[in-house]
Design a protein around this motif. Structure first.
Motif, short mmCIF file in Angstrom:
data_model
loop_
_atom_site.label_atom_id
_atom_site.label_comp_id
_atom_site.label_asym_id
_atom_site.label_seq_id
_atom_site.Cartn_x
_atom_site.Cartn_y
_atom_site.Cartn_z
N SER A 144 2.58 -4.94 -13.54
CA SER A 144 2.55 -3.70 -12.76
C SER A 144 2.91 -2.49 -13.62
O SER A 144 2.83 -1.36 -13.17
CB SER A 144 3.49 -3.81 -11.56
N PRO B 270 2.76 -12.46 4.51
CA PRO B 270 2.78 -11.79 3.21
C PRO B 270 1.39 -11.63 2.57
O PRO B 270 1.08 -10.59 2.02
CB PRO B 270 3.66 -12.68 2.33
N ASP B 271 0.55 -12.63 2.68
CA ASP B 271 -0.72 -12.57 1.96
C ASP B 271 -1.65 -11.51 2.53
O ASP B 271 -2.22 -10.71 1.80
CB ASP B 271 -1.40 -13.94 1.99
N LYS C 5 -0.38 -8.10 1.67
CA LYS C 5 -0.76 -7.65 0.32
C LYS C 5 -2.20 -7.17 0.32
O LYS C 5 -2.55 -6.20 -0.36
CB LYS C 5 -0.61 -8.82 -0.67
N TRP D 93 -3.39 -3.46 0.79
CA TRP D 93 -3.33 -2.46 -0.28
C TRP D 93 -4.37 -2.66 -1.36
O TRP D 93 -4.57 -1.79 -2.20
CB TRP D 93 -1.92 -2.43 -0.88
N ASP D 94 -5.02 -3.85 -1.36
CA ASP D 94 -6.12 -4.01 -2.33
C ASP D 94 -7.47 -4.07 -1.60
O ASP D 94 -8.50 -4.30 -2.21
CB ASP D 94 -5.90 -5.22 -3.24
N GLN E 191 10.00 -7.90 -0.47
CA GLN E 191 9.25 -6.68 -0.74
C GLN E 191 9.96 -5.91 -1.84
O GLN E 191 11.03 -5.38 -1.63
CB GLN E 191 9.13 -5.83 0.53
N VAL F 222 6.01 -9.25 -2.31
CA VAL F 222 5.02 -8.30 -1.78
C VAL F 222 5.42 -6.88 -2.20
O VAL F 222 6.60 -6.57 -2.33
CB VAL F 222 4.91 -8.38 -0.23
N PRO F 223 4.42 -6.03 -2.40
CA PRO F 223 4.71 -4.66 -2.84
C PRO F 223 5.01 -3.72 -1.67
O PRO F 223 4.87 -4.11 -0.51
CB PRO F 223 3.42 -4.24 -3.53
N ALA G 295 2.71 -0.25 -3.99
CA ALA G 295 1.43 -0.67 -3.42
C ALA G 295 0.38 0.44 -3.37
O ALA G 295 -0.80 0.17 -3.47
CB ALA G 295 1.65 -1.22 -2.01
#
Lengths: 423, 302, 326
Positions: A140, A219-220, A223, A226-227, A306, A375-376, A383
């Motif tokens: 990151s 969590p998945d 995530k 944000w992508d 997080q 997680v971000p 994120a």
């Protein structure tokens, strides 16, 4: 109209020379610069545990880099909101501090892409930092194979704090493990006549929303928001926003004037039961001498950790690169990380730290960092890019005043389309 | 306070608004005792309303920031202390002096530019002077946001030092319209065309006429523009936040940083607000008459 | 935004600076230039500066607003008016139109409030009552203070807490038992901007008073006396004789306050900081710049400029004509 920059500058130059008799452009004393020994460290750590952490780091810096002088460039104000405005203006006016604080992840990427920070890859080798930090964190900080900043710590954002006495008085015996239990607990507090959930303004609300999203999406999928792989317009998000709206109903009405420390004070004064906040709250409560607090991961978040990491960079055009590098070396060193993190309430970014050196809270956090699902955070820049953060913050602010969940979802979805490129 | 004078402020205004003729108290101008009482009650009521924020500022600034409870926030401090003033001074001190370094040059330079421009536009005119004047005036009304983004690049590329020097330059430039307006109106109404003609007949050129005939009678105009520009530069926040920062900027930036901090210390913030307002308030109290003159420059049509 | 709390003192119904225009005709072409040339030369530094820093930079901003520079790394490609249309049709949460609405409400309350208070004070003080000077000086003093400084105290006064947590004005209402008056002030989703106008009204009513007072005093006593002889009562005297005389003053006041209102930035940054409820275009520009979307920030600035220009340009042209005629 063709108006080229060159022409404009030339014309401006002419204008200035015409005004020479008048405005003395070199006369006024500038306060910055001058002292080349000075290392101006720009942070938003001005108070409480944050200030204590910075002081710890400065102590180490004075030992390691005796020939340089530390200059505190701290700008107070919630989670750096004020500081980031000041920083933006300083970078845009080409008056950068020697080094500044940047959250690892998307936020740092903005600075890298804008060409505002220097590549530190070579120094990483010299200082032996390549092996000191966990790989996920290094990723990151890295863009196109080059690493641009030195992380000082890891914080956890999704922690629910409580006033033990208030919670016990309301008859809550077990810590809530999911949202349903949380709502039940909040109802009990409400019946007692205290504010069930202490909340602050903009970014603190975004943190709460993110925690609810983690609970409802897992969590998945969180995530993925944000992508771009999880759609903000999906039904899961609709449910999460409904829960968020319900939670806001338990919060103090004057939240939009509150900083996180004002909300924290409600908990300390026994006027509120719970507050969601990052784990910097532990150090802050300790500094303020408040003992009756307890903490759990936000109900339903389970092992989701997080994270956010404060890191320091070497800005382009900084005044004292040599001194700055000494600062960065201190930040990355084992001694520096210990001096800083034991006070600030965060855990060291280095993997070689000894848990026993740290207070109880951090020991548990260090264990969870190793085992949890990472997680971000959007509120803290790991994120989201600045653009996404701005759009989301505005949507959250609107929601706080009109409680229109459908409009919030639409806004979040539009922000995602505009700012997130699908992976 | 000098502003109590009933004569209209000098400069710009006086010739514009004819000297008020003393209204003779004829029938309708006299008020009944009851009417008079109502007038005073209303005036006093508004006096209190206007002074209320000032009261809060002063009283709170002498409290200890940590002791401001919910109760008694409007009351006098239980213990008078200057601790908050000390805290505010620590935060604002450097920028306080820097702001003088900003506001004084701005006031002087702008005034000279305004005097020269105003003289030309009023008494040494050229074809199209009115159009040029209108184009100059437009610069006074623009929202500065509409120039701010490139301005930042331009001041950087012409190598102005960041902070105060940049701000001096910017305030000088954007102060040209107002100062020109004030002086143009002043000269147009106080300098007879004949004086200029006489000077020209004597063979004096523009500069000599300006220096020997005009400048000596320009003091009132200068007082107005100097006060105006000083106050504007002192109180400016927009240019300051775009072009400077807490380390090299004026006091408004430092005050905003102090007051905008997390869980702001209201006592220190208010002491800071007082410190930041002191110079302009002093100017207002000492030179109130001219201060108002600046505000009203040209705004009253004959 | 005008730096000081003070309005641009302009309005400039610039009275006639009748110059010897006819005199030009008497001299030869060469002599004419010699006649006015030096004047133009003396003026030229200012003209160049304004040409560059006002008109040049506006052109630059317009060009930026038409470009595709939406982040720090984007190239300055030409994108046309897309950024403008997006602001009105595709802005997330309709943020821009929301900020325009906020500005509209603020302007309305600010103008009406300031005019009402200013005219009322001027009427109360008009007749040279004893102590007038003191009242006038105190009513005017807030003008000497910056919005940043007054924002500090107004933020405290307009504390949103109610009930037990009441602070500022709410605490007074609470203490007096006027609980129905307790309100969230600048945090009210609908009327927050109306509350935001209060500090501005506090600061500028004195200015309006001063202008109207000068206006009242400028009315010849004969006019009043004539009206009195016709048997006009006080009300009719004001309605039919005095107020019509003050139309130019009122116009000036509206122009000054109106253009200040459009540029409102300091006050909002100081009282609430950037936030949804009190966001206006000037603040939105700043927020957008922080995300490095230069094209969008420029576009909002251009719209702001147009809003001001729509009012100011006709006014300046009108003034120019009036002068020429006189």
């Amino acid at each position: 109209m063709r108006f080229t920059k060159g022409a404009a500058v030339a014309a401006a130059g002419l204008a200035v020379s015409l005004l020479v008799a008048g405005c003395d452009t070199s006369g006024g004393a500038t306060a910055t610069g001058g002292n080349t020994k000075e290392v101006e460290v720009f942070t938003w750590w001005a108070d409480g545990g944050e200030k204590a952490g910075l002081d710890g780091l400065v102590g180490q810096f004075k030992t390691d880099c005796a020939k340089f002088e530390f200059k505190n460039g701290a700008v107070a104000g919630g989670a750096g909101a004020n500081a980031k405005q000041v920083l933006a203006s300083r970078l845009q006016t080409n008056d950068p501090p020697s080094t500044f604080q940047a959250h690892a992840g998307a936020e740092l990427t903005d600075y890298i892409k804008a060409g505002q920070v220097e590549d530190l890859s070579a120094d990483y080798k010299t200082w032996g930092l390549d092996a000191a930090f966990p790989k996920g964190l290094l990723d990151s900080l890295t863009v196109d194979g080059k690493v641009y900043s030195v992380p000082a710590n890891i914080h956890r954002a999704n922690v629910l704090w409580s006033n033990k006495k208030v919670v016990a008085a309301a008859g809550i015996t077990a810590a809530p493990k999911n949202l349903t239990e949380l709502f039940a607990a909040l109802d009990k507090l409400k019946a007692k006549g205290v504010t069930p959930l202490a909340l602050g303004k903009d970014w603190t609300q975004l943190m709460l929303l993110e925690s609810v999203l983690i609970s409802d999406l897992g969590p998945d999928k969180f995530k993925g928001l944000w992508d771009g792989s999880t759609d903000f317009a999906s039904a899961d998000v609709t449910k999460a926003l409904g829960d968020y709206k319900k939670l806001i109903g338990y919060a103090n009405k004057d939240r939009d004037t509150f900083d996180w420390t004002d909300a924290e004070k409600l908990v300390m004064d026994g006027k509120a039961g719970y507050q969601l906040m990052g784990d910097w709250e532990a150090a802050d409560l300790d500094t303020k001498g408040f003992k009756d607090y307890d903490h759990i991961a936000f109900p339903g978040n389970d092992t989701a950790f997080q994270w956010l990491a404060d890191s320091f960079v070497l800005p382009k055009g900084g005044k004292n690169p040599e001194g700055t590098k000494c600062w960065l070396k201190t930040v990355g060193s084992a001694a520096g990380q210990k001096a800083f993190n034991t006070k600030k309430g965060s855990i060291p970014a280095r993997t070689d730290a000894t848990a026993a050196d740290y207070p109880a809270y951090q020991q548990s956090a260090m264990a969870e960092w190793k085992t949890g699902v990472v997680v971000p955070s959007c509120a803290h820049g790991s994120a989201c890019s600045q653009g996404m953060q701005g759009a989301v913050a505005s949507a959250i602010g609107k929601f706080s005043s009109d409680q229109d969940a459908a409009a919030l979802q639409k806004a979040l979805s539009e922000a995602q389309k505009q700012f997130v490129t699908k992976k | 306070m000098t502003s109590t004078t009933t004569t209209p402020p000098p400069a710009a205004l006086p010739a514009v608004a004819p000297k008020p003729r003393k209204a003779k108290p004829s029938g309708i101008n006299r008020r009944s005792p009851a009417g008079r009482a109502v007038t005073y009650v209303l005036l006093l009521f508004f006096l209190i309303v206007v002074l209320m924020p000032a009261y809060v500022l002063v009283v709170t600034s002498f409290k200890n920031g940590r002791d401001i409870g919910v109760n008694g926030q409007w009351g006098l401090p239980t213990v008078w202390t200057t601790i908050s003033w000390a805290k505010a001074w620590t935060a604002l001190g450097p920028s306080f002096f820097r702001t003088f370094e900003l506001a004084i040059p701005v006031a002087l330079i702008s005034s000279f530019l305004g005097a020269a421009n105003g003289f030309v536009l009023a008494r040494w005119r050229f074809p199209g002077a009115d159009v040029v004047f209108t184009l100059i005036l437009f610069g006074m009304f623009i929202p500065y946001q509409s120039v701010m983004i490139p301005l930042r690049e331009v001041v950087h590329s012409i190598h102005l030092l960041p902070g105060i020097p940049t701000l001096i330059f910017v305030h000088c430039v954007y102060g040209i319209p107002i100062c020109t307006l004030i002086f143009r109106n002043y000269y147009a109404t106080t300098v007879p065309v004949e004086i200029i003609e006489a000077s020209r007949v004597d063979g004096a050129g523009l500069l000599r006429t300006f220096a020997s005939v005009i400048l000596p009678i320009s003091i009132p105009g200068f007082v107005v523009t100097i006060i105006w520009q000083f106050t504007s530069a002192w109180n400016d926040y927009l240019f300051a936040i775009f072009l400077s920062n807490t380390n090299n900027g004026p006091i408004t930036i430092a005050l905003n940083a102090l007051a905008g901090a997390q869980s702001p210390d209201y006592a220190a913030s208010m002491a800071g607000a007082l410190i930041a307002s002191l110079p302009t308030l002093v100017v207002y109290v000492v030179l109130g008459r001219w201060f108002i003159g600046g505000l009203m420059a040209g705004s009253v049509k004959s | 935004m005008t730096a000081s709390p003070t309005p641009s003192p302009t309005t400039a119904p610039l009275e006639p600076a009748r110059a010897p225009a006819q005199k030009f005709r008497r001299v030869s072409a060469h002599g004419r230039v010699r006649h006015w040339g030096p004047g133009l030369l003396l003026l030229s530094p200012s003209l160049v500066l304004l040409a560059v820093f006002v008109y040049g930079l506006i052109a630059w901003t317009v060009r930026l607003s038409l470009s595709g520079q939406h982040s720090a790394i984007d190239k300055q490609t030409f994108e046309g008016t897309k950024t403008f249309t997006n602001l009105f049709t595709h802005d997330i949460s309709d943020r821009f139109t929301h900020s325009l609405g906020n500005l509209g409400l603020f302007t309305l309350v600010f103008l009406l409030g300031t005019l009402f208070m200013g005219v009322l004070w001027a009427l109360l003080l008009e007749r040279k009552i004893p102590g007038e000077g003191i009242f006038r000086a105190i009513y005017l003093f807030p003008m000497a203070v910056s919005f940043v400084a007054s924002g500090v105290v107004w933020r405290w006064l307009m504390n949103a807490g109610t009930g037990d947590r009441a602070g500022g004005l709410n605490a007074i209402f609470h203490g007096l038992g006027l609980t129905f008056l307790e309100n969230p002030w600048v945090l009210d989703p609908h009327w927050g901007m109306a509350a935001m106008a209060m500090p501005a009204i506090w600061q500028l009513s004195g200015y309006v008073m001063a202008l109207f007072l000068a206006g009242f005093r400028g009315i010849p006593a004969e006019l009043r006396e004539a009206a009195a002889m016709d048997g006009a009562g006080t009300f009719r005297l004001y309605r039919n004789v005095i107020f019509p005389q003050l139309t130019p003053t009122a116009l000036s006041v509206l122009i000054i306050l109106g253009h200040m209102s459009m540029k409102m930035f300091d006050l909002i940054m100081s009282v609430t900081g950037p936030g949804w409820i009190t966001e206006v275009p000037a603040v939105y520009v700043w927020q957008t710049l922080l995300t490095s979307d230069f094209a969008k920030a420029a576009a909002i600035s251009v719209i702001l400029l147009l809003l001001v220009a729509v009012v100011i340009v006709p006014y300046l042209i009108y003034n120019n004509r009036v002068e020429r005629r006189s």
